[in-house]
Write an enzyme that holds these catalytic residues in place. Structure first.
Site, PDB file in Angstrom:
ATOM      1  N   THR A  45      42.082  39.900  37.689  1.00 11.49           N
ATOM      2  CA  THR A  45      42.791  40.822  36.793  1.00 11.49           C
ATOM      3  C   THR A  45      44.225  41.012  37.282  1.00 11.49           C
ATOM      4  OG1 THR A  45      40.698  41.906  36.262  1.00 11.49           O
ATOM      5  CG2 THR A  45      42.631  43.204  35.837  1.00 11.49           C
ATOM      6  N   GLY A 102      38.344  44.469  40.044  1.00  8.46           N
ATOM      7  CA  GLY A 102      36.940  44.628  39.622  1.00  8.46           C
ATOM      8  C   GLY A 102      36.469  46.060  39.726  1.00  8.46           C
TER       9      GLY A 102
HETATM   10  N1  GLY Z   1      36.989  42.324  34.150  1.00 11.58           N
HETATM   11  C1  GLY Z   1      37.323  43.400  34.967  1.00 11.58           C
HETATM   12  C2  GLY Z   1      37.224  44.701  34.267  1.00 11.58           C
HETATM   13  O1  GLY Z   1      37.372  44.736  33.065  1.00 11.58           O
HETATM   14  O2  GLY Z   1      36.979  45.697  34.874  1.00 11.58           O
END
Ligand code: GLY
Length: 572
Positions: free
Chosen positions: A381, A473
């Protein structure tokens, strides 16, 4: 010369009043220092120097923070393809200065219409490893292109074409591989090698590219150009959409033209809370970030953290995290599909109940609380923060989930697809090895958005404003919390982004922490209270933060030293 007696009289009267009121004004100025209405400078903090420069380029060209957000998002898609992209989605938290309007633009991916609850289970009802993380079956319908068009059209000042120009230019000219790219490409090497198109674009001779190797993405440049020229339809209909659907289906995915044609962003009201005079504004579901953050702060508001020893502080913060993460897994999902008790979960009275269950002399075993399993939340992310000189601001956290997402690019599009479907619970309602039940609220359904942990956030007091967020995460929420506690302690943004991090997410029932963050002695003390530990063998997170000090009108920005980002403050 004509003399205006009434004016002179007025001036004399004013002078007399000032003589009388002067000391009072001085006193008031001391008690209520003057507040700047607009910042003295603009600031952009992002995970890559080229993306930060793109934001400033657009601000210098007369764009506002929202135009700059479009430029930074699209440029990150090009130069940090491991973290986010137009094959993914995210949440953009906007604040418009002229009317203090705040909104969250939900550009989260949606499950394809052919998806169903058991999509990733085998005939015996067991989760098939890798199915929700690798290849096109793992990909939700991207939301970032729609969000960029929406933000540019509704909130920006410049044409979309202009805001996308830096990203298109860099996609054509290329960018140099750095240490971070190399590390993440190494981490995902096998997955990328499994897809020829992905390997062709992001590897070199089917191997990890060397530092300095130039990655050019002409297909992505063409796709961004279609978006720039045709807006929403440039991605979701027509030639690009056709190639996306064809590439996905040929490789075993389930996307259809209807999925792309139906995709829409949703504007949602942000979550609001308060902690000791700090107004918290953060994202609402389908991200769990805002609710969990406010719950933790509400719990902590009943403690005097500053009067505790460091170990007592850590214990108390961990116990608050534990409770908020339990609720996250139990209640949260896509608000268009499930009823979410947001008001209850963010209410101080509810937090007071949770607080009463915390013992300062003992850790609460997670298995003594009614339990649910925490879903996966990807490791990568990206985040960026922007403040412009009118006071408009953006906090945006964007994702393709795992580094390089699903490692799959539909041929000819340059679009690296997300594996955000892995953020759903693959097997809800079925007890796991601990006898705990997975979250129904986050079960897969056609058109549903998976639960996220992304937490772009604004913090505001009478005289200070913070814009912050990070990738990472399930640890995103606790990183933002720790950064916000630094803000609460009046520390500068360099401290928010660099402080050592620890984390608890209810299950597994361990305190996770970065190397050297908990001393041997602290671990021993916390162990006596009943805590278990897991040292993460590397640092995590990549926070990007901005502070506007309204009394001095100073603007500061900081980029996490764990990453290669750039935080730049500029007067235009
Ligand atoms: N894919 C990471 C989140 O949306 O928290």
């Amino acid at each position: 010369m004509r003399i205006n007696h009434s004016r002179i009289g007025g001036i004399l009267l004013k002078q007399r009043l000032l003589q009388i009121a002067g000391p009072l004004v001085l006193l008031l100025a001391f008690v209520f220092p003057a507040q700047a209405n607009t910042p003295s400078a603009s600031a952009v903090a992002s995970a890559h120097p080229i993306a930060t420069a793109a934001g400033h380029e657009i601000l210098a060209a007369g764009g506002n923070a929202f135009d700059a957000a479009v430029a930074v998002s699209a440029t990150l898609a090009v130069v940090e393809p491991s973290g986010s992209g137009i094959g993914g989605g995210g949440f953009w938290l906007l604040h418009r200065a002229e009317d203090n309007f705040q909104v969250m633009v939900d550009g989260r991916e949606r499950a394809p219409l052919a998806a169903h609850r058991d999509l990733y289970l085998d005939k015996d009802g067991e989760v098939v490893p890798g199915l929700s993380t690798k290849g096109p079956l793992a990909a939700g319908i991207p939301g970032e292109p729609a969000a960029l068009v929406h933000i540019a059209e509704k909130y920006g000042r410049l044409p979309l074409k202009q805001s996308l120009a830096p990203a298109i230019r860099v996609a054509r000219e290329g960018f140099a591989v750095d240490e971070r790219y190399k590390k993440l490409a190494g981490f995902m090497l096998k997955g990328m090698q499994a897809n020829a198109e992905t390997a062709r674009i992001f590897l070199h001779n089917n191997d990890i590219p060397a530092i300095g190797h130039i990655i050019k993405q002409p297909d992505l440049a063409n796709t961004l150009e279609a978006l720039a020229n045709k807006g929403h339809a440039g991605f979701y209909n027509g030639k690009v959409a056709k190639k996306l659907v064809k590439g996905v289906r040929k490789a075993g995915g389930i996307w259809s033209q209807q999925d792309l044609g139906e995709y829409q962003i949703v504007e949602r009201q942000p979550i609001q809370g308060e902690y000791k005079g700090i107004r918290i504004t953060s994202v609402s579901p389908p991200s769990s970030g805002g609710i969990a953050l406010v719950t933790i702060f509400n719990i902590l508001a009943g403690f005097e953290l500053e009067e505790m020893t460091e170990t007592e502080q850590i214990h108390t913060v961990i116990e608050a995290m534990r409770r908020a993460y339990r609720d996250r897994a139990e209640y949260l999902g896509d608000p268009d599909f499930v009823e979410i008790p947001s008001e209850k979960l963010t209410h101080p009275f509810y937090a007071a109940g949770l607080r009463n269950t915390i013992r300062l002399d003992r850790a609460t075993a997670s298995n003594s609380l009614p339990g649910v399993v925490l879903e996966n939340a990807g490791q990568d992310t990206t985040h960026f923060s922007i403040l412009d000189q009118e006071g408009n601001r953006v906090a945006a956290t964007l994702s393709i989930n795992y580094p390089f997402g699903a490692s799959f690019v539909p041929p000819g599009t340059g679009v690296l697809l997300n594996n955000e479907m892995d953020d759903f619970s693959s097997k809800p309602g079925v007890p796991n090895g601990y006898g705990l039940v997975g979250a129904e609220a986050n079960a897969i359904a056609p058109g549903k958005r998976p639960l996220s942990s992304m937490t772009p956030t604004f913090l505001e007091t009478e005289d200070r404003l913070a814009i912050l967020g990070t990738p990472g995460g399930s640890r995103i929420i606790t990183m933002v919390l720790l950064g916000a506690l630094e803000f609460a302690a009046d520390k500068p943004p360099s401290n928010w982004v660099s402080r050592g991090r620890f984390h608890h997410q209810f299950l597994p029932d361990v305190i996770q922490f970065e190397p050297n963050v908990l001393s041997e002695e602290q671990q021993a003390q916390l162990k006596l209270l009943g805590h278990e530990f897991k040292q993460i063998n590397r640092q995590y997170g990549n926070m990007q933060a901005i502070l506007w000090q309204k009394t001095t009108n100073d603007v500061e920005a900081a980029s996490d030293p764990r990453g290669v980002g750039a935080a730049i403050v500029e007067k235009h």
